[in-house]
Design a protein around this motif. Sequence first.
Motif, PDB file in Angstrom:
ATOM      1  N   MET A  99      -0.147   0.162   4.894  1.00 56.24           N
ATOM      2  CA  MET A  99       0.946  -0.047   3.951  1.00 56.24           C
ATOM      3  C   MET A  99       2.301   0.336   4.556  1.00 56.24           C
ATOM      4  O   MET A  99       3.293  -0.335   4.330  1.00 56.24           O
ATOM      5  N   ARG A 100       2.334   1.381   5.362  1.00 62.55           N
ATOM      6  CA  ARG A 100       3.581   1.792   6.007  1.00 62.55           C
ATOM      7  C   ARG A 100       4.095   0.682   6.931  1.00 62.55           C
ATOM      8  O   ARG A 100       5.286   0.386   6.970  1.00 62.55           O
ATOM      9  N   PRO A 127     -13.233  -0.763   6.218  1.00 61.63           N
ATOM     10  CA  PRO A 127     -14.656  -0.500   6.485  1.00 61.63           C
ATOM     11  C   PRO A 127     -14.894   0.677   7.430  1.00 61.63           C
ATOM     12  O   PRO A 127     -15.959   1.288   7.404  1.00 61.63           O
ATOM     13  N   THR A 128     -13.925   1.032   8.251  1.00 56.21           N
ATOM     14  CA  THR A 128     -14.115   2.120   9.211  1.00 56.21           C
ATOM     15  C   THR A 128     -13.463   3.427   8.772  1.00 56.21           C
ATOM     16  O   THR A 128     -13.733   4.475   9.349  1.00 56.21           O
ATOM     17  N   ASP A 129     -12.598   3.377   7.767  1.00 57.18           N
ATOM     18  CA  ASP A 129     -11.915   4.582   7.287  1.00 57.18           C
ATOM     19  C   ASP A 129     -11.731   4.428   5.776  1.00 57.18           C
ATOM     20  O   ASP A 129     -10.811   3.766   5.324  1.00 57.18           O
ATOM     21  N   ARG A 130     -12.601   5.056   5.017  1.00 58.95           N
ATOM     22  CA  ARG A 130     -12.609   4.888   3.562  1.00 58.95           C
ATOM     23  C   ARG A 130     -11.307   5.341   2.892  1.00 58.95           C
ATOM     24  O   ARG A 130     -11.075   5.062   1.737  1.00 58.95           O
ATOM     25  N   ARG A 131     -10.445   6.042   3.616  1.00 60.00           N
ATOM     26  CA  ARG A 131      -9.155   6.442   3.041  1.00 60.00           C
ATOM     27  C   ARG A 131      -8.143   5.303   3.115  1.00 60.00           C
ATOM     28  O   ARG A 131      -7.161   5.290   2.386  1.00 60.00           O
ATOM     29  N   GLY A 132      -8.383   4.363   4.024  1.00 56.29           N
ATOM     30  CA  GLY A 132      -7.436   3.261   4.223  1.00 56.29           C
ATOM     31  C   GLY A 132      -7.699   2.107   3.282  1.00 56.29           C
ATOM     32  O   GLY A 132      -8.847   1.807   2.942  1.00 56.29           O
ATOM     33  N   ILE A 133      -6.638   1.464   2.843  1.00 52.65           N
ATOM     34  CA  ILE A 133      -6.755   0.278   1.982  1.00 52.65           C
ATOM     35  C   ILE A 133      -6.029  -0.867   2.672  1.00 52.65           C
ATOM     36  O   ILE A 133      -4.887  -0.723   3.096  1.00 52.65           O
ATOM     37  N   ASP A 180       7.570  -1.548   6.543  1.00 53.41           N
ATOM     38  CA  ASP A 180       8.544  -1.732   7.622  1.00 53.41           C
ATOM     39  C   ASP A 180       8.804  -3.210   7.879  1.00 53.41           C
ATOM     40  O   ASP A 180       9.949  -3.623   8.096  1.00 53.41           O
ATOM     41  N   ALA A 181       7.742  -4.014   7.845  1.00 54.70           N
ATOM     42  CA  ALA A 181       7.878  -5.445   8.136  1.00 54.70           C
ATOM     43  C   ALA A 181       8.686  -6.189   7.078  1.00 54.70           C
ATOM     44  O   ALA A 181       9.385  -7.151   7.396  1.00 54.70           O
ATOM     45  N   VAL A 182       8.606  -5.753   5.829  1.00 55.29           N
ATOM     46  CA  VAL A 182       9.348  -6.438   4.761  1.00 55.29           C
ATOM     47  C   VAL A 182      10.609  -5.679   4.361  1.00 55.29           C
ATOM     48  O   VAL A 182      11.288  -6.056   3.410  1.00 55.29           O
ATOM     49  N   SER A 239       6.898   2.876  -1.537  1.00 55.78           N
ATOM     50  CA  SER A 239       6.644   2.771  -2.975  1.00 55.78           C
ATOM     51  C   SER A 239       7.033   1.390  -3.504  1.00 55.78           C
ATOM     52  O   SER A 239       6.313   0.814  -4.318  1.00 55.78           O
ATOM     53  N   ALA A 240       8.139   0.839  -3.037  1.00 59.71           N
ATOM     54  CA  ALA A 240       8.543  -0.509  -3.468  1.00 59.71           C
ATOM     55  C   ALA A 240       7.549  -1.554  -2.970  1.00 59.71           C
ATOM     56  O   ALA A 240       7.222  -2.512  -3.684  1.00 59.71           O
ATOM     57  N   THR A 241       7.031  -1.347  -1.761  1.00 58.67           N
ATOM     58  CA  THR A 241       6.035  -2.273  -1.221  1.00 58.67           C
ATOM     59  C   THR A 241       4.749  -2.211  -2.033  1.00 58.67           C
ATOM     60  O   THR A 241       4.152  -3.248  -2.345  1.00 58.67           O
ATOM     61  N   THR A 242       4.328  -1.013  -2.408  1.00 60.44           N
ATOM     62  CA  THR A 242       3.122  -0.863  -3.221  1.00 60.44           C
ATOM     63  C   THR A 242       3.296  -1.572  -4.566  1.00 60.44           C
ATOM     64  O   THR A 242       2.379  -2.257  -5.034  1.00 60.44           O
ATOM     65  N   ARG A 243       4.461  -1.423  -5.188  1.00 56.45           N
ATOM     66  CA  ARG A 243       4.717  -2.114  -6.467  1.00 56.45           C
ATOM     67  C   ARG A 243       4.703  -3.632  -6.274  1.00 56.45           C
ATOM     68  O   ARG A 243       4.160  -4.372  -7.104  1.00 56.45           O
ATOM     69  N   LEU A 244       5.274  -4.103  -5.169  1.00 56.09           N
ATOM     70  CA  LEU A 244       5.288  -5.539  -4.879  1.00 56.09           C
ATOM     71  C   LEU A 244       3.867  -6.050  -4.658  1.00 56.09           C
ATOM     72  O   LEU A 244       3.486  -7.097  -5.184  1.00 56.09           O
TER      73      LEU A 244
END
Length: 152
Positions: A63-64, A96-102, A68-70, A75-80
């Motif tokens: 997400m970070r 699949p390799t890191d259950r903390r990552g989405i 940066d890319a947009v 927080s604004a990216t998460t809402r978008l």
Amino acid sequence: MTATDPALTALAQGWCALSLLHGRIEAHIERALQTRHGLSVREYSLLDVLSRQHDGEGGHLQMRQVADAVVLSQSATTRLVTRLEDRGLLSRYLCPTDRRGIYTNVSEAGLRLLEEARPTNDAALREALDDAAANPELAPLVRVVESAGAPA
């Protein structure tokens, strides 16, 4: 240096011209995308960035990195992302390799909308640059933008 230093004045004028060019381009593309596809510039950009992901090593963005890319805060990216997910244009799943990552992927509907909107985006960008090129203050910046993506 003083506030009336010619170098500072020129720098400020250059920044103002760049800001003006960006604003005009973004507003022109925004109108075209909203009118024809119901997308904002930020939504289009997010779909475009996410559509370039792949399943290979390092192919999915955190997400970070997406933020940066947009050019938005996390927080604004998460809402978008949530808004586009609610519209069925994106989906999220656990890494699949890191259950903390989405991870976030563009859905089939999102890909279709992106492909329909891409010619609109490209044409609106070209129109906005052509309009700006007629302004002597903006013409040099337009040339820089046009040459930035040219092969070396």
